[in-house]
Design a protein around this motif. Structure first.
Motif, PDB file in Angstrom:
ATOM      1  N   GLU A 248       0.824  -1.206   0.000  1.00 15.45           N
ATOM      2  CA  GLU A 248       0.000   0.000   0.000  1.00 15.45           C
ATOM      3  C   GLU A 248       0.858   1.255   0.000  1.00 15.45           C
ATOM      4  O   GLU A 248       1.939   1.292   0.587  1.00 15.45           O
ATOM      5  N   LYS A 252      -5.246   2.456  -1.072  1.00 23.20           N
ATOM      6  CA  LYS A 252      -5.488   1.445  -0.063  1.00 23.20           C
ATOM      7  C   LYS A 252      -6.090   0.192  -0.680  1.00 23.20           C
ATOM      8  O   LYS A 252      -6.965   0.274  -1.548  1.00 23.20           O
ATOM      9  N   GLU A 255      -9.985  -0.573  -1.341  1.00 22.42           N
ATOM     10  CA  GLU A 255     -10.658   0.664  -1.736  1.00 22.42           C
ATOM     11  C   GLU A 255     -10.281   1.086  -3.141  1.00 22.42           C
ATOM     12  O   GLU A 255     -11.135   1.473  -3.932  1.00 22.42           O
ATOM     13  N   ASP A 256      -8.980   1.026  -3.430  1.00 21.57           N
ATOM     14  CA  ASP A 256      -8.496   1.471  -4.732  1.00 21.57           C
ATOM     15  C   ASP A 256      -7.974   0.330  -5.599  1.00 21.57           C
ATOM     16  O   ASP A 256      -7.937   0.449  -6.815  1.00 21.57           O
ATOM     17  N   ASP A 282     -13.817   4.021  -8.612  1.00 18.39           N
ATOM     18  CA  ASP A 282     -14.795   4.749  -7.807  1.00 18.39           C
ATOM     19  C   ASP A 282     -15.127   6.108  -8.416  1.00 18.39           C
ATOM     20  O   ASP A 282     -15.741   6.957  -7.766  1.00 18.39           O
TER      21      ASP A 282
END
Length: 599
Positions: A248, A252, A255-256, A282
């Motif tokens: 990371e 993250k 999340e990504d 996202d």
């Protein structure tokens, strides 16, 4: 803007991007904070059948998006291009020879074409790494492909991967005798963009050095699955396992991107493997986050044999001593054993949002770029509905729109002569507009005075009843538009007070200042009789305080705000405000005709 587009995509998954852009364009325009001038323009347009300017702008942008397709310029069909296909080749040093392909494309295939080729040293040298070659290729009529063979020299010395070039040159066309030499255009031929081939020779005497292509790489968050290449250079001998894992950074896991770890298994003579990582989209605007992929120490699992070697010559790992292993070359990591992956916003998404931001500039919405555009708009009838709709689509004009259009078409055409807003950065439009407004104001004042004289009304009564009513109608409709399109009541209420402030302080103040300067230059004082002004202003101030008190009272939870609310509250407020207006007209008129005493 980005959030609006994302919400619309979730709300209308069946619509294509063009429709979503139009809907987002209209929705953002509606939600933007607007000036008092914009609301007056919008109200005036809707009164005279010119249509809802926001919906018209959104529809125009959608039509432009459809019509503005990129025009691909085609290549000259009469020119033949000769080139390598492909232009990059790879081979092991024990392959013996390599075949390169040259093709001809385009032009007349009935002619013969000659092209020369020649090898050229890079880091690989002719005579020790490959066999020098040169010659001429002849493409006969109808032939589209030729091949050349380059010999590759093998050795048992460990060395870095090397490369050399093969270049094409001197293209000639041998024209066929068709009997129409006088009428046909002479055939043309040239080298294509891939006129030089690069040949990379991989060493096969070492287990290899493992590396990434670069220190960092950028990917769009909309890519879905990204592929990261792990290269095996300086040899490809044996079976090697290379562990890898993600680390990371500002991005993250979960999340990504999806966290991964594992092992890459390179077989004998295998030089490239891909690591697959899922990037989570996202739809974040101006995204710039990073994470890392790291390689672990490679492990030689099995010592391979060279291509063409027999099993008798294949080395056996458990019998090989340390000196033999050192000679074979153990696998190792290069300096680029860790790569940074930068996740950026989707290019398409950001481009779409940027275009929408440019299109939702209110100055562009109310402006114009040419006289043609202004005259077309002046004689065109558009729907005047002001209902807020997600689609932003224009509806057909109503009967009322046609009636108002034909009643006002003269004025619309007249003001179409005003220079477009793009001329002189808007100054030409401003100066001519102010001049025309001044002329029309003078004419309107004289007409009002003559009208009052004709029907037997004093100028002060005519001004309060008719002139003030005429100037207030645009404010009323502008407030209505602001009430519908704005989230808050500030613009709707402030529109009227702002208009009156401009009319009084600028309209009267500027006119009186000019008059005072004029009479002062002649040595005479400039005087304006107060007349009934004191009584009218006092009456207006009293009624204004009553209005403010009503608006403050409407903030109670039972009503909910200055505008709208329960039906009973709306009707009572409307009746009170209309009654105050009628009382103002009545009392001001009675004072003018001395039926009541003023001050």
């Amino acid at each position: 803007m980005a959030r609006t587009l994302k919400d619309l995509k979730q709300k209308h998954p069946d619509k294509d991007m063009e429709q979503l852009i139009e809907m987002a364009n209209y929705q953002v325009l509606v939600q933007q904070q607007k000036s008092r001038a914009f609301y007056r323009i919008q109200a005036t347009r809707m009164m005279i059948g010119a249509g809802n300017i926001l919906k018209k702008h959104a529809a125009d942008q959608a039509r432009k998006a459809v019509s503005m397709q990129e025009v691909q310029t085609g290549e000259d069909d009469h020119t033949t291009k000769v080139m390598f296909e492909p232009s990059h080749y790879q081979c092991f040093e024990n392959c013996g020879s390599l075949v390169l392909t040259i093709v001809r494309k385009g032009g007349d295939m009935n002619h013969t074409i000659k092209v020369d080729y020649r090898t050229e040293d890079g880091t690989a040298n002719a005579g020790s790494d490959y066999e020098f070659a040169e010659g001429t290729l002849i493409f006969k009529a109808g032939e589209v492909q030729k091949e050349i063979t380059i010999g590759i020299i093998d050795d048992d010395i460990f060395e870095e991967d090397e490369y050399f070039y093969v270049r094409l040159s001197n293209v000639k066309v041998i024209r066929a005798n068709t009997g129409n030499d006088q009428t046909e255009a002479p055939p043309k031929a040239c080298l294509g963009s891939a006129h030089t081939a690069t040949v990379t020779i991989f060493d096969d005497d070492h287990a290899g050095i493992f590396t990434f292509e670069s220190e960092s790489m950028r990917v769009s968050e909309s890519i879905g699955i990204m592929h990261v290449k792990v290269l095996r250079t300086s040899g490809a001998r044996g079976k090697v396992v290379v562990p890898y894992k993600t680390l990371e950074g500002t991005a993250k896991a979960g999340e990504d991107f999806e966290e991964v770890s594992g092992k890459l298994e390179f077989q004998n003579d295998e030089t490239v493997k891909n690591i697959e990582i899922h990037i989570i989209d996202d739809e974040e605007y101006e995204k710039n986050k990073n994470f890392f992929i790291e390689l672990g120490d490679p492990v030689l699992v099995e010592v391979g044999q060279k291509q063409g070697d027999s099993n008798e010559n294949r080395p056996v790992p458990h019998e090989a001593d340390e000196e033999h292993i050192a000679k074979m070359g153990c696998p190792s990591l290069a300096e680029l054993s860790k790569v940074e992956v930068i996740i950026e916003e989707s290019y398409e998404f950001k481009s779409t949002v940027d275009k929408l931001i440019k299109k939702t500039n209110l100055a562009l919405v109310v402006g114009s770029s040419s006289w043609r555009e202004q005259f077309v708009s002046a004689v065109t009838v558009s729907a005047g509905d002001d209902d807020e709709e997600d689609s932003g689509e224009e509806k057909l004009p109503s009967c009322f729109d046609y009636i108002m259009h034909f009643l006002t078409v003269f004025w619309k055409v007249l003001f179409a002569f005003v220079p477009p807003t793009e001329y002189w950065n808007g100054w030409a439009c401003f100066i001519v507009s102010i001049t025309l407004i001044g002329v029309l104001t003078a004419i309107t004042g004289d007409l009002a005075s003559h009208f009052g004289c004709t029907v037997g009304l004093k100028d002060s009564v005519t001004a309060v009843v008719f002139v003030a009513l005429g100037t207030s109608i645009p404010d009323t409709f502008a407030s209505k538009v602001a009430a519908i399109q704005d989230q808050y009541a500030d613009a709707s209420i402030g529109n009227v007070t702002g208009s009156n402030a401009v009319n009084v302080f600028l309209g009267i103040g500027l006119a009186w200042t000019i008059a005072a300067i004029y009479w002062g230059s002649k040595g005479e004082p400039f005087k304006v009789k107060a007349g009934t002004l004191a009584f009218s202003v006092t009456l207006y101030t009293i009624f204004a305080f009553i209005n403010i008190a009503v608006l403050l009272y409407r903030r109670r939870p039972s009503v909910g705000g200055e505008l709208g609310g329960p039906r009973t509250a709306k009707i009572l407020t409307t009746l009170l405000f209309v009654l105050l207006w009628l009382m103002y007209i009545l009392l001001a008129s009675l004072e003018t005709y001395c039926h009541i005493k003023g001050f």
